[in-house]
Motif scaffolding. Structure first.
Motif, PDB file in Angstrom:
ATOM      1  N   ILE A  16      -2.348  -5.399   5.722  1.00  5.90           N
ATOM      2  CA  ILE A  16      -1.930  -6.197   6.862  1.00  5.90           C
ATOM      3  C   ILE A  16      -2.825  -5.863   8.052  1.00  5.90           C
ATOM      4  O   ILE A  16      -2.956  -4.705   8.442  1.00  5.90           O
ATOM      5  N   ALA A  23       4.647  -5.086   6.317  1.00  4.23           N
ATOM      6  CA  ALA A  23       3.687  -4.339   5.498  1.00  4.23           C
ATOM      7  C   ALA A  23       4.400  -3.744   4.293  1.00  4.23           C
ATOM      8  O   ALA A  23       5.628  -3.629   4.268  1.00  4.23           O
ATOM      9  N   THR A  29       1.454   3.201   3.833  1.00  6.98           N
ATOM     10  CA  THR A  29       1.672   1.810   4.211  1.00  6.98           C
ATOM     11  C   THR A  29       0.364   1.026   4.258  1.00  6.98           C
ATOM     12  O   THR A  29      -0.714   1.600   4.481  1.00  6.98           O
ATOM     13  N   THR A  30       0.493  -0.275   4.073  1.00  3.23           N
ATOM     14  CA  THR A  30      -0.665  -1.160   4.170  1.00  3.23           C
ATOM     15  C   THR A  30      -0.956  -1.556   5.608  1.00  3.23           C
ATOM     16  O   THR A  30      -1.928  -2.250   5.887  1.00  3.23           O
ATOM     17  N   ALA A  31      -0.095  -1.143   6.527  1.00  8.59           N
ATOM     18  CA  ALA A  31      -0.326  -1.434   7.945  1.00  8.59           C
ATOM     19  C   ALA A  31      -1.318  -0.436   8.537  1.00  8.59           C
ATOM     20  O   ALA A  31      -1.307   0.746   8.198  1.00  8.59           O
TER      21      ALA A  31
END
Length: 383
Positions: free
Chosen positions: A7, A138, A185-187
């Motif tokens: 993200i 995310a 996390t993808t954030a």
């Protein structure tokens, strides 16, 4: 939780999400929360490789098997962009080393004197991760010492503390008493600054080790570590190390407790991490009487339950042998007929330490029915 694409976030949103996750961490009882990137340094990978190549991981084969994922968080999950590291204080109310002055008592590592911290921490992490995922859209994954994640180097990288000469994390605020957990996390989040090493010339932790498990500062040989021997190691414990174990029946806190930075540590605030009264200084005599159902009931919810009754009683018998307490002779003698060869073998060793030579030899002469090689070997050693 769902696996998806990274993200993208602007600097403003990144700052807002960072503040949000730290607020959530505090609300869930974590004492510190910092963020780092998922990439590890060449020094961390080199340290892991040196540890494995020297065989210092002992029988923990899974450490070598998961080397690549352990060395690089982005190899564990390719989409991760940020690693949120969290710490929860579990500081004890007294120096755990004081229990060494009571040989009739069993010394249980501070972290294992109540609920299994894995369960406590993971539940809180999931709460934070769920709320963060809803806010950020995310993807997230949570880890608490149950996956190939090098939590201590990541925590140092994130600024929770530094890895001391005993290889554990040291915090200027909490000393050596922090449970660690992580949220991947993808954030993209705002990254914190790594902590610098504040050990200086101090070697208190190294000198405190009963078994000399540190071949050099910042290096540990698990094969000599009492925590490894009493928890992870399933087989025979080296006879030369047994007397050095003292009354430590599950883990060892000596190197942690010796750290001067503990003068800044505070008492654990989480009730589930505060010591149960019956686990602060349990009687060895009582612990020697535990059969499997009683062991499971007594240690319900405790991390000690995971090693099983036989391995635990093995540890208690070593403590009994080191105690010099005549009152423990009869409980040890009863365990010569135990169904577990591991228990019978350590009962032999304990009696070899507690009985006079003639008494032990008389007992051995009446034990010719024993056929298990390990037990027979202990009878021979005690001659």
């Amino acid at each position: 939780m769902a696996h998806g694409a990274p993200i993208d976030t602007s600097a403003r949103i990144r700052s807002q999400l960072t503040a949000f996750v730290k607020q959530e961490a505090a609300a869930q009882g974590f004492d510190v929360c910092r963020i780092t990137l998922p990439q590890s340094s060449p020094q961390i990978e080199a340290g892991l490789d040196g540890f494995l190549s020297a065989g210092h991981h002992g029988t923990m084969e899974w450490m070598a098997e998961t080397r690549d994922r352990r060395a690089r968080p982005d190899a564990l999950w390719s989409d991760v962009r940020s690693v949120i590291m969290l710490g929860m204080n579990y500081g004890p109310d007294a120096d755990p080393r004081l229990l060494q002055n009571q040989p009739e008592k069993g010394a249980i590592s501070v972290y294992a004197r109540n609920r299994d911290y894995h369960d406590v921490i993971k539940g809180r992490l999931k709460e934070i991760a769920t709320r963060f995922a809803a806010r950020s859209e995310a993807d997230v994954k949570v880890f608490v010492d149950t996956a190939p994640v090098m939590e201590k180097p990541l925590a140092a990288q994130a600024g929770l503390g530094w890895q001391g000469k005993h290889t554990n994390l040291v915090s200027r605020e909490f000393g050596s008493w922090l449970f660690l957990g992580s949220i991947f996390t993808t954030a993209a989040l705002a990254v914190d600054i790594a902590e610098t090493d504040h050990c200086g010339s101090c070697r208190a932790c190294l000198d405190a080790c009963p078994t000399n498990a540190f071949p050099a500062p910042y290096k540990i040989d698990a094969r000599r570590c009492i925590s490894y021997l009493t928890i992870e190691h399933k087989g025979e414990i080296d006879p030369e190390l047994r007397p050095l174990i003292g009354n430590r029946i599950y883990g060892c806190d000596d190197c942690l407790a010796a750290c001067p930075w503990n003068k800044f540590a505070s008492l654990a605030q989480e009730a589930k991490l505060s010591a149960r009264e019956d686990l602060k200084e349990p009687d060895i005599e009582f612990l020697l009487t535990l059969d499997d159902p009683t062991f499971r009931r007594f240690f319900s919810g405790s991390p000690i339950k995971r090693i099983g009754r036989d391995r635990f009683v093995r540890n208690v018998l070593i403590a009994a042998g080191n105690s010099g307490q005549a009152a423990l002779i009869e409980p040890c003698r009863l365990l010569l007929e135990d169904g577990s060869p591991v228990v019978r073998a350590m009962a032999v060793w304990a009696l070899s330490q507690l009985l006079a030579g003639a008494e032990f030899n008389d007992l051995r002469a009446r034990a010719k029915h024993e056929t298990d090689p390990g037990v027979v070997r202990e009878w021979a050693r005690g001659a």
